[in-house]
Design an enzyme around this catalytic site. Structure first.
Site, PDB file in Angstrom:
ATOM      1  N   GLU A 290       0.831  -1.215   0.000  1.00  0.00           N
ATOM      2  CA  GLU A 290       0.000   0.000   0.000  1.00  0.00           C
ATOM      3  C   GLU A 290       0.861   1.261   0.000  1.00  0.00           C
ATOM      4  OE1 GLU A 290       0.789   1.647   2.924  1.00  0.00           O
ATOM      5  OE2 GLU A 290       1.820  -0.187   3.497  1.00  0.00           O
TER       6      GLU A 290
ATOM      7  N   GLU B  31       4.432  -0.569   1.429  1.00  0.00           N
ATOM      8  CA  GLU B  31       4.549  -0.715  -0.020  1.00  0.00           C
ATOM      9  C   GLU B  31       4.422  -2.168  -0.491  1.00  0.00           C
ATOM     10  OE1 GLU B  31       7.847   2.904  -0.610  1.00  0.00           O
ATOM     11  OE2 GLU B  31       8.306   0.869  -1.295  1.00  0.00           O
TER      12      GLU B  31
END
Length: 352
Positions: free
Chosen positions: A175, A318
């Site tokens: 994310e 991430e």
């Protein structure tokens, strides 16, 4: 029946016979029983999830969901919201941490705009699934409507369904969204009833004063919205995030499609929590990549009954931790598939 309800109904428990057969196969390898520790656990579970004693690990994908958060207006992050957009372009150019670590384990990074407050136009490589231009400020009212939350969940489900069609063997979650440790902390506080201060940490590295403000903002948001801990959609809509919803949907879809899913850190695990609150069987399909520096992450993992694979003091998100863990899971599966048995190697077995 909605896509969400249809997906929830498809999730089945793992086959205990297949788990036992995978362990029996591992026990016949040229090693003492259990000598490869958690690698054997990864292999056994991966085989049962994939419904095969010869499962593939070849095609690996990490989905990095991006979205903005209205609660950033309350000063909860060290970085401005513009960084979300800038990092999306960095992912697409291959310059972020997740790109480097995904390349290391031969995984593909797919970037999904589920709620960034920016018009990307026709940007090559970006999966455009925008539900809204970010959430609203949950310190003042609900972050999303229930309809927006369901739409973001179904984005993730559709991506998981696409993975099954494309022959993806293993999925990782990631994310990007400035401010997203704030809704993640709010989610675990709402579901567990633990004090906000006990589950809230520094995110991108805020100072003591900003941390105190962040705790206050989450407490206000919970008081204003009163999310129902027995209704995961209510919690998600009132204090969650669009990328968290996308991750939750991806996890539900992977479970329904029997695809092993490797959950990254604090924010990704907030998505996993929501998914598991919808259907507890989801827990059987998860691999927890690591334990984050974020203090609330431990409580999330405990609630999921998930033992983290790594503890490297990571806090980037991430999908970086998921990429690293994928390599170890794949190593376990290769033991199952490629290591010689005692009979094949002509090695005498020990007494059990």
């Amino acid at each position: 029946m909605s896509l969400l309800n249809e997906t929830l109904s498809k999730i089945q428990p793992l086959d205990p016979d297949l788990l036992a057969k995978a362990q029996q196969k591992l026990d016949n390898k040229t090693k003492p029983l259990g000598a490869l520790g958690r690698l054997e656990e990864f292999a056994r579970r991966y085989a049962a999830i994939s419904n095969s004693l010869e499962p593939s690990t070849w095609k690996k994908v990490i989905f990095t969901f991006a979205a903005d958060h209205g609660v950033v207006a309350e000063g909860v992050s060290a970085f401005p919201k513009e960084v979300t957009v800038q990092m999306v372009y960095n992912f697409l150019q291959g310059g972020a941490g997740v790109n480097v670590l995904a390349n290391h384990v031969r995984a593909e990074v797919l970037v999904v705009d589920v709620g960034v407050d920016h018009d990307f136009g026709d940007t090559p490589g970006l999966i455009a699934k925008k539900v809204a231009r970010g959430t609203r400020n949950f310190a003042k009212g609900p972050a999303m409507t229930r309809e927006e939350a369901v739409a973001a969940l179904e984005v993730g489900i559709e991506l998981a369904n696409g993975c099954r069609a494309d022959g993806v063997a293993m999925v990782g979650t990631g994310e990007m969204g400035i401010g997203n440790t704030t809704p993640s902390a709010a989610i675990i506080a709402a579901l567990s009833g633990r004090p906000v201060a006990e589950v809230t940490h520094r995110g991108t590295g805020i100072n003591d004063q900003s941390l105190a403000n962040k705790i206050r903002v989450i407490e206000e948001g919970l008081a204003v919205n009163r999310p129902d801990p027995h209704d995961p959609l209510d919690v998600l809509a009132k204090v969650g995030g669009l990328e968290i919803a996308g991750i939750a949907g991806l996890i539900l879809g992977c479970a329904a499609n029997r695809i092993p899913v490797v959950v990254d850190g604090f924010i990704s695990t907030a998505g996993a929590l929501i998914a598991a609150e919808f259907n507890p069987l989801v827990k059987e399909y998860l691999f927890a990549a690591h334990q984050s520096v974020e203090i609330g992450h431990r409580f999330m993992l405990d609630r999921l009954g998930a033992a983290p694979i790594l503890d490297l003091q990571l806090r980037l998100g991430e999908g970086t931790g998921a990429a690293l863990a994928m390599g170890l899971i794949e190593a376990g599966v290769k033991i199952l598939k490629e290591m010689a048995t005692f009979e094949e190697a002509g090695v005498a077995e020990g007494e059990h």
